[in-house]
Write a protein that holds these residues in place. Sequence first.
Motif, short mmCIF file in Angstrom:
data_model
loop_
_atom_site.label_atom_id
_atom_site.label_comp_id
_atom_site.label_asym_id
_atom_site.label_seq_id
_atom_site.Cartn_x
_atom_site.Cartn_y
_atom_site.Cartn_z
N THR A 109 66.49 13.76 -12.33
CA THR A 109 67.62 13.14 -11.64
C THR A 109 68.84 14.04 -11.70
O THR A 109 69.53 14.26 -10.69
CB THR A 109 67.96 11.78 -12.28
OG1 THR A 109 66.80 10.94 -12.27
CG2 THR A 109 69.08 11.08 -11.54
N ALA A 110 69.12 14.58 -12.88
CA ALA A 110 70.28 15.46 -13.05
C ALA A 110 70.16 16.71 -12.19
O ALA A 110 71.15 17.17 -11.60
CB ALA A 110 70.44 15.84 -14.52
N ALA A 111 68.96 17.25 -12.08
CA ALA A 111 68.77 18.47 -11.28
C ALA A 111 69.06 18.21 -9.81
O ALA A 111 69.80 18.95 -9.16
CB ALA A 111 67.34 18.99 -11.46
N LEU A 112 68.48 17.14 -9.26
CA LEU A 112 68.70 16.85 -7.84
C LEU A 112 70.15 16.46 -7.58
O LEU A 112 70.73 16.81 -6.55
CB LEU A 112 67.76 15.74 -7.38
CG LEU A 112 67.61 15.60 -5.86
CD1 LEU A 112 66.90 16.81 -5.27
CD2 LEU A 112 66.85 14.32 -5.50
N ALA A 113 70.76 15.74 -8.53
CA ALA A 113 72.14 15.29 -8.35
C ALA A 113 73.14 16.43 -8.48
O ALA A 113 74.30 16.28 -8.07
CB ALA A 113 72.47 14.20 -9.37
N SER A 114 72.74 17.56 -9.03
CA SER A 114 73.66 18.69 -9.16
C SER A 114 73.96 19.35 -7.82
O SER A 114 74.91 20.11 -7.69
CB SER A 114 73.09 19.73 -10.13
OG SER A 114 71.98 20.42 -9.55
N VAL A 115 73.14 19.05 -6.81
CA VAL A 115 73.34 19.59 -5.46
C VAL A 115 74.18 18.60 -4.67
O VAL A 115 73.98 17.39 -4.76
CB VAL A 115 71.98 19.80 -4.75
CG1 VAL A 115 72.18 20.35 -3.35
CG2 VAL A 115 71.09 20.72 -5.58
N TRP A 116 75.14 19.12 -3.89
CA TRP A 116 75.96 18.24 -3.05
C TRP A 116 75.16 17.88 -1.80
O TRP A 116 74.83 18.73 -0.98
CB TRP A 116 77.27 18.92 -2.66
CG TRP A 116 78.24 17.95 -2.03
CD1 TRP A 116 79.15 17.17 -2.67
CD2 TRP A 116 78.36 17.64 -0.64
NE1 TRP A 116 79.84 16.39 -1.77
CE2 TRP A 116 79.37 16.66 -0.51
CE3 TRP A 116 77.72 18.08 0.51
CZ2 TRP A 116 79.76 16.13 0.71
CZ3 TRP A 116 78.09 17.55 1.74
CH2 TRP A 116 79.11 16.58 1.82
N TRP A 117 74.83 16.58 -1.67
CA TRP A 117 74.05 16.08 -0.53
C TRP A 117 74.91 15.17 0.32
O TRP A 117 75.53 14.23 -0.20
CB TRP A 117 72.84 15.28 -1.02
CG TRP A 117 71.87 16.03 -1.86
CD1 TRP A 117 71.76 15.98 -3.23
CD2 TRP A 117 70.86 16.94 -1.41
NE1 TRP A 117 70.75 16.81 -3.65
CE2 TRP A 117 70.17 17.42 -2.55
CE3 TRP A 117 70.47 17.40 -0.15
CZ2 TRP A 117 69.12 18.32 -2.47
CZ3 TRP A 117 69.42 18.30 -0.07
CH2 TRP A 117 68.76 18.76 -1.21
#
Length: 591
Positions: A109-117
């Motif tokens: 979750t943290a890895a994917l959330a680190s990208v601005w989407w």
Amino acid sequence: MPQPFEVLSLSEGIDHLRAGYRRGLLVPFVGAGLSAPRMRGWLSLVKALAAEADVKDLKLPENPTDQHLILASERVVWQAKARGLSLGNLMAKCLPGTECDHAATPAATAALASVWWPLVLSTNYDRLFLDAFNAMHHDGKRKHDGDRMVALGRGADDSHTVLQSLNQPYRPLLWALQGFLGQSMHGADLQREIVLGFEQYRRATFENAAFRSSFAELFRSRSFFFVGSGLSEEYFKGLFGESIVRLGVHQHAHCALINESDLALDTPWFLHTRLNIVALTYSDKGGKKYSGFAPCLQELAAALNEPPKGGRRFWVRSSLNESVSVDLEPSAIPPSDSENHWIVGSAGRSGGSRLSSGKLLVSGDVPTSLHGPTVAVSDHEDLHRVEGRNVLYAIARKSTVNGRAGRDLRHIADTTARALSFAATNGAKVVSLMILSASTSKGRWPRVFSLIEMLRGIRQYALGRSDLLPLHVIIHDTAAGRSFDRSIAAWQAIESGKLDPSEVLNCEALRFLVEIHLGAETTRLPMYVAGKKSVAQVAQYLGLDKKWGFEVDPGPTAVETHRRSDFELSLLDAGVVPGSTIRFRKEASKI
């Protein structure tokens, strides 16, 4: 005999994912695997719901298949409804896992959330990703909530908002496709939209034309990236197939991240040839199953979070000013000036002091090599020049009624035009500016609106001079070019085409959105209107009298609101800029 096709790994497909992300096409479609182990998986959740609802016999074998779980879910939903139990309340109680650290965000979750989407689709009911994203990109860093990710559901208002966000700068959105433990940005209780059983899925899909149409448009125009989703829901496959049959195959394929041990023989062929979904695999490399999931998302995040490169060039087109060119770059402003190259940095005043008093506070994105004693520019209280240098500090503020200098979106265009005029009059052929009044920590509105107003200021400068000499203007998005604490929302709007600088530079009319809220109904329509027109003229055209109130989003200042008495303001004086939204509302007592 030719060699057969081999399934691609995530590492082999990462360049295509990066290219899709840069163009604004890549949209994560997240499932339960992303929230594990903080939230229960499907089997554990069905059993917990059954126990809470006192459902005695689920008829589940020891190793249930997806079909077994679909049937068991239907039994739970049916019996819970028959007993008058709320599925939303049951879900809130049963969803959290029991064998994990509830204070820790899962690594995936943290890895994917680190990208601005700009947009994420989710079949999860929890707010784990939403909170992780906002903790990373918003919470504690902003004095406004205009770029905080918010949830949307399947209602018509929410579905239309998703489509609206595809073609204009908008706040980050989480589209909760199966319900959500929270509220929609429009106030709907998304807990009421939670679905689990087959019959619920079918009704949610077939009885909601707005949702079906919006989903089909999104499937056709974007590239989904399925993460933590088993793609087992048949009704989603039906939605995918319907879009393909009705609208054709999108040239940018969707992708699904799949553990190589879960890959059945014909799965990649079926996903690709029937659903336009390319399987990308990852391995566990000797660890327990799914141990490679978080590391591969960390690899992807590292690739997508690389600083953007390259710039864009635009022109102000007019018989008077063909010589004005505008470059936009995700980079720091130059560390030195020259005889013909002027630098404009952003500054403010300590404690909101008057424009002409108080300590000058220079943005941290201005290199120390450009610092020095300053003198005020005559007749321009918002400009200060570094002594002996071709360096200006622009204070894009406006004096308020109490004499203090507050951030005001309406002042950025004028300050930009004055800075360019002063520099050009003094021999500048190139002017580099950072985005003004766009602090990533103290900003009062999303940074993209500061950029839009600077583009309007360039147009104002170009059209206001009859003795125009060639001028090359470079706007540096310094926040996008940083190696740390990067903010790419404004640059992503340019790179994805959601913001067209040519339109702002070359069109007099403002393009903005009008929302008319009447009871539970909302009407939306885009408008192209000259900024000198008044709010009253817009309201009259729409058939709205002065019993209606209105607000402008984003607001031009931190505290300013507009009431019915402000109807005679021009659109520009009301704070409307390209990309703004004017919301007209009628008080409940007046409906």
